[in-house]
Design an enzyme around this catalytic site. Sequence first.
Site, PDB file in Angstrom:
ATOM      1  N   LYS A  15       0.903  -1.262   0.034  1.00 19.36           N
ATOM      2  CA  LYS A  15      -0.420   0.092  -0.027  1.00 19.36           C
ATOM      3  C   LYS A  15       0.758   1.379  -0.006  1.00 19.36           C
ATOM      4  CE  LYS A  15      -2.357  -0.812   3.899  1.00 19.36           C
ATOM      5  NZ  LYS A  15      -1.675  -2.231   4.393  1.00 19.36           N
ATOM      6  N   ARG A  37      -9.845   0.646   7.950  1.00 18.81           N
ATOM      7  CA  ARG A  37      -9.470  -0.586   8.427  1.00 18.81           C
ATOM      8  C   ARG A  37     -10.446  -1.217   9.082  1.00 18.81           C
ATOM      9  NH1 ARG A  37      -3.453   0.666   8.522  1.00 18.81           N
ATOM     10  NH2 ARG A  37      -2.096  -1.056   9.136  1.00 18.81           N
ATOM     11  N   ARG A  52      11.925  -5.510   5.387  1.00 19.08           N
ATOM     12  CA  ARG A  52      11.447  -4.046   5.116  1.00 19.08           C
ATOM     13  C   ARG A  52      12.333  -3.224   6.137  1.00 19.08           C
ATOM     14  NH1 ARG A  52       5.539  -1.898   4.956  1.00 19.08           N
ATOM     15  NH2 ARG A  52       5.500  -2.320   7.263  1.00 19.08           N
ATOM     16  N   ARG A  80      11.064  -0.608  11.114  1.00 18.41           N
ATOM     17  CA  ARG A  80      10.003  -0.227  12.109  1.00 18.41           C
ATOM     18  C   ARG A  80       9.711  -1.177  13.241  1.00 18.41           C
ATOM     19  NH1 ARG A  80       4.729   0.970   8.327  1.00 18.41           N
ATOM     20  NH2 ARG A  80       3.838  -0.163  10.035  1.00 18.41           N
ATOM     21  N   ARG A  95      -0.387  -8.180  13.770  1.00 13.39           N
ATOM     22  CA  ARG A  95      -0.753  -7.286  12.789  1.00 13.39           C
ATOM     23  C   ARG A  95      -1.580  -7.927  11.607  1.00 13.39           C
ATOM     24  NH1 ARG A  95       4.218  -4.407  10.737  1.00 13.39           N
ATOM     25  NH2 ARG A  95       3.111  -3.266   9.379  1.00 13.39           N
TER      26      ARG A  95
HETATM   27  P1  AMP Z   1       0.694   0.944   8.782  1.00 13.66           P
HETATM   28  O1  AMP Z   1       1.827   1.908   8.875  1.00 13.66           O
HETATM   29  O2  AMP Z   1      -0.625   1.386   8.003  1.00 13.66           O
HETATM   30  O3  AMP Z   1       0.993  -0.511   8.779  1.00 13.66           O
HETATM   31  O4  AMP Z   1       0.096   1.161  10.448  1.00 13.66           O
HETATM   32  C1  AMP Z   1       0.761   1.119  11.607  1.00 13.66           C
HETATM   33  C2  AMP Z   1      -0.213   0.833  12.638  1.00 13.66           C
HETATM   34  O5  AMP Z   1      -0.773   2.013  12.831  1.00 13.66           O
HETATM   35  C3  AMP Z   1      -1.265  -0.241  12.739  1.00 13.66           C
HETATM   36  O6  AMP Z   1      -0.566  -1.416  13.110  1.00 13.66           O
HETATM   37  C4  AMP Z   1      -2.201   0.356  13.769  1.00 13.66           C
HETATM   38  O7  AMP Z   1      -1.554   0.241  15.209  1.00 13.66           O
HETATM   39  C5  AMP Z   1      -2.168   1.964  13.422  1.00 13.66           C
HETATM   40  N1  AMP Z   1      -2.915   2.190  12.381  1.00 13.66           N
HETATM   41  C6  AMP Z   1      -2.758   2.726  11.087  1.00 13.66           C
HETATM   42  N2  AMP Z   1      -3.935   3.020  10.610  1.00 13.66           N
HETATM   43  C7  AMP Z   1      -5.080   2.789  11.051  1.00 13.66           C
HETATM   44  C8  AMP Z   1      -6.332   2.647  11.002  1.00 13.66           C
HETATM   45  N3  AMP Z   1      -6.859   3.133   9.756  1.00 13.66           N
HETATM   46  N4  AMP Z   1      -7.098   2.380  12.103  1.00 13.66           N
HETATM   47  C9  AMP Z   1      -6.519   1.708  13.215  1.00 13.66           C
HETATM   48  N5  AMP Z   1      -5.091   1.813  13.464  1.00 13.66           N
HETATM   49  C10 AMP Z   1      -4.391   2.184  12.267  1.00 13.66           C
END
Ligand code: AMP
Length: 226
Positions: free
Chosen positions: A22, A97, A135, A168, A179
């Site tokens: 993404k 999400r 990553r 990360r 996750r």
């Molecule tokens: P990402 O970088 O998109 O993988 O997001 C990293 C973390 O941020 C996720 O594992 C969640 O803890 C939080 N997060 C990001 N986007 C959302 C969302 N739309 N709803 C809830 N938690 C989110």
Amino acid sequence: MNNGQKRSPRAVVLFGPPGSGKGTQAKLLTERTGFPQISTGDMLREHVQAGDEIGREVAKLMHAGSLVPDELVNALVKQRVARPDCRDGFILDGYPRTQQQAERLGVLLEGRGIDQVVIHLVVDYNKVIARLSGRRQCPVCGTLYNVLSRPPKQADVCDLDGAGLVIREDDSEAVIRERLEEYERQTRPVLEYFHSAGRRLYEVDAGREVPPVVCERIYKLIENGG
Ligand code: AMP
């Protein structure tokens, strides 16, 4: 392409499990369309980095690989899309999400006359795990690398600005597992909701071709649906 007529602004929702590409696709699509990338994960990480109130509320959940509360991300997205650079369209990376977020997004976009198109990035789980565990990211410009499939020219150094690459915190094995479980529990079911709500939804195979080819396919879909 639009015969000089002003077309409705578009929200492109990039949907898929962690590691489906993404973030990579959002960056490529931003170059291709001029639409800004709206990554809720990046926005939340900025708050954690700043150590502000929101950051303190979400840090533990993020480090554990859990989702943060809907109301919080809904508010962040609502504020962000009201900014002038979103006038013609924007790319949502990692939002919605949950079904609640998807419903709220629907209301927000309808109120602003914005068309929504959902791109479901389909990638097999073994590939997702390999991608996440390899990553690396530049903390300065955000460029993503992978030690196996997209290594930097010099190990652990960003090609663009020479900064040291970082892993990360939530890319450790145990957190990756959590996750992916969160995705199965809360996020994958949103696809059913998109179907029932009659959203324009396309599936794109994001596991075989290199990212620019996948991006071109997405671009064609969002431009003319074919
Ligand atoms: P990402 O970088 O998109 O993988 O997001 C990293 C973390 O941020 C996720 O594992 C969640 O803890 C939080 N997060 C990001 N986007 C959302 C969302 N739309 N709803 C809830 N938690 C989110």
